[in-house]
Design a protein around this motif. Sequence first.
Motif, short mmCIF file in Angstrom:
data_model
loop_
_atom_site.label_atom_id
_atom_site.label_comp_id
_atom_site.label_asym_id
_atom_site.label_seq_id
_atom_site.Cartn_x
_atom_site.Cartn_y
_atom_site.Cartn_z
N VAL A 125 0.84 -1.20 0.00
CA VAL A 125 0.00 0.00 0.00
C VAL A 125 0.87 1.25 0.00
CG1 VAL A 125 -0.16 0.02 2.53
CG2 VAL A 125 -1.92 1.16 1.20
N ASP A 126 0.42 2.26 -0.70
CA ASP A 126 1.09 3.55 -0.72
C ASP A 126 0.43 4.42 0.35
OD1 ASP A 126 2.22 5.99 -1.18
OD2 ASP A 126 1.52 6.19 -3.26
N PHE A 127 1.15 4.67 1.44
CA PHE A 127 0.55 5.42 2.55
C PHE A 127 0.34 6.89 2.22
CE2 PHE A 127 2.71 1.95 5.05
CZ PHE A 127 1.53 1.30 5.38
N ALA A 128 0.88 7.34 1.10
CA ALA A 128 0.63 8.72 0.67
C ALA A 128 -0.72 8.84 -0.05
CB ALA A 128 1.75 9.20 -0.25
N ASP A 129 -1.37 7.70 -0.30
CA ASP A 129 -2.66 7.69 -1.00
C ASP A 129 -3.77 7.32 -0.01
OD1 ASP A 129 -4.88 7.31 -2.57
OD2 ASP A 129 -3.90 6.00 -4.03
N PRO A 130 -4.54 8.30 0.47
CA PRO A 130 -5.59 8.02 1.45
C PRO A 130 -6.63 7.01 0.97
CG PRO A 130 -5.18 10.37 1.31
CD PRO A 130 -4.44 9.74 0.18
N SER A 131 -6.89 6.98 -0.33
CA SER A 131 -7.90 6.06 -0.84
C SER A 131 -7.45 4.61 -0.67
CB SER A 131 -8.20 6.35 -2.32
OG SER A 131 -7.06 6.11 -3.13
N VAL A 169 3.47 4.03 10.85
CA VAL A 169 4.14 4.61 9.68
C VAL A 169 5.12 5.69 10.13
CG1 VAL A 169 2.12 4.14 8.26
CG2 VAL A 169 2.34 6.38 9.32
N PRO A 170 6.06 6.09 9.26
CA PRO A 170 6.98 7.17 9.63
C PRO A 170 6.23 8.46 9.95
CG PRO A 170 7.78 6.01 7.70
CD PRO A 170 6.40 5.49 7.97
N GLY A 171 6.84 9.29 10.81
CA GLY A 171 6.19 10.50 11.30
C GLY A 171 5.57 11.39 10.24
N PRO A 172 6.27 11.69 9.12
CA PRO A 172 5.70 12.60 8.13
C PRO A 172 4.38 12.12 7.54
CG PRO A 172 8.06 12.39 7.79
CD PRO A 172 7.68 11.37 8.83
N LEU A 173 4.11 10.81 7.61
CA LEU A 173 2.87 10.26 7.08
C LEU A 173 1.83 9.98 8.17
CD1 LEU A 173 4.48 7.61 4.69
CD2 LEU A 173 3.48 9.81 4.01
N SER A 226 2.91 6.41 15.59
CA SER A 226 3.63 7.31 14.67
C SER A 226 4.03 8.59 15.39
CB SER A 226 2.75 7.65 13.48
OG SER A 226 2.29 6.47 12.84
N PHE A 227 5.28 8.99 15.20
CA PHE A 227 5.83 10.17 15.89
C PHE A 227 5.67 11.39 14.99
CE2 PHE A 227 9.37 12.80 17.61
CZ PHE A 227 9.02 12.79 18.93
N PHE A 228 4.40 11.81 14.77
CA PHE A 228 4.17 12.94 13.87
C PHE A 228 4.23 14.26 14.62
CE2 PHE A 228 -0.03 10.96 14.79
CZ PHE A 228 -0.63 11.98 15.51
N PRO A 232 14.56 6.67 10.87
CA PRO A 232 15.62 7.69 10.88
C PRO A 232 15.11 9.11 10.63
CG PRO A 232 16.34 5.76 9.65
CD PRO A 232 14.88 5.57 9.93
N ILE A 233 14.10 9.26 9.77
CA ILE A 233 13.60 10.60 9.51
C ILE A 233 12.98 11.20 10.77
CG2 ILE A 233 11.27 9.94 8.77
CD1 ILE A 233 13.53 12.65 7.17
N ASP A 234 12.45 10.34 11.63
CA ASP A 234 11.91 10.83 12.90
C ASP A 234 13.02 11.24 13.87
OD1 ASP A 234 9.37 10.39 11.96
OD2 ASP A 234 9.11 8.46 12.96
N VAL A 235 14.20 10.65 13.72
CA VAL A 235 15.34 11.05 14.55
C VAL A 235 15.75 12.47 14.22
CG1 VAL A 235 17.73 10.57 15.16
CG2 VAL A 235 16.16 8.67 14.74
#
Length: 379
Positions: free
Chosen positions: A51-57, A73-77, A96-98, A167-170
């Motif tokens: 699944v593509d988590f950038a696609d809400p559908s 999922v990673p924080g940005p998502l 998720s660490f958003f 790592p992006i959350d770090v």
Amino acid sequence: MHVVVLGVGRVGKAIVRDLAADGEFTVAAADASPEALQGAVTAGAVRTTRVDFADPSQIASLVAEQDLVVGAVPGPLGFRTLETVIRARKNVVDISFFEEDPFDLDELAKENGVTALVDCGVAPGLSNLLLGFAETTSDRVERFECYVGGLPIDRSSLFEYKATFSPIDVIAEYTRPARYVEGGAIMTGAALSQVEQIEVDGVGTLEAFLTDGLRTLTRTVGVPDMCEKTIRYPGHARQMELLRDMGLFSEEPIDVGGISVRPRDVAARLLFPLWRFEPGEPDLTVMRVMIRSASGGTENRSEYNLLDRYDAVTDTPSMARTTGYTCTAIVRLVASGKFTGRGVCPLEYVGREAGCFESVMTHLKTRGIELKESSSRTH
């Protein structure tokens, strides 16, 4: 009960394994990476979906047939994924660490009759649970301090660090302004500041520095003094501060030979391979929570210490154990009906509910994760 885990990285994989281990749940694992999905199918019958988590559908379609959702999922998502799940009217347990405020989704969750448990890891998460429970056992809590971090056991890596979670959350943790509470007022300091050394039995001297780990606690409790600090090996904060102050963690594009480049993307591309754990490489997790409270004329000081290490038998990293198994404990609370709060609910809410704290502690203990508590009283 049908449960889907969105995101099966190091922590998500541990969550899938734990939920699938005893047959209590029918578990699905979802990720964009075929390799991650393959790694998740190690216990019980687990159905996998790309699944593509950038696609809400895609997310909405995936969760439609599920009873309960786990967000890993990673924080940005994280925030948008959580919003999509809530709109689908599914109860969700999220780690998720958003960056966004989860309470921005509180009204939506209540309108949809959804229980949305957020920040369900070790810290934020287990630390919040401890504070929520402390509120029920005293007249008032006067001070809360949390020190926490995941570390490689082998210190030969660059910066003596490897990323025990996304790592992006770090990088976000090292750049996001850090909130703490002093004298009842919410203060803001620079991440990586207020460095101090602490001693940990079995590990030695470590350093701790300010990060934005209080999150929901700044608005859900009335404790006048609170802080959270991240633990690393000594010298790490200064090294990361230099990279940040050079602009390497900036999201503002710069021109490089006519090409627009975000420094953070370059730093991520260079650092992430260096921060990646090798298969079977051991790590450890350290957490120390100190709570000062008062009841009548008695002052109580409680300290909780956690030292957890990589599990070689199941090949499960320590941070995946401590974060993932806290998450699965909360999943079981929701599934069993022991926690039924509606709206956005951080774990301090769970700690206030009768029997929930004890259930989580038992769940962790059976998996070899145990907090050592010490306390003292003065009149």
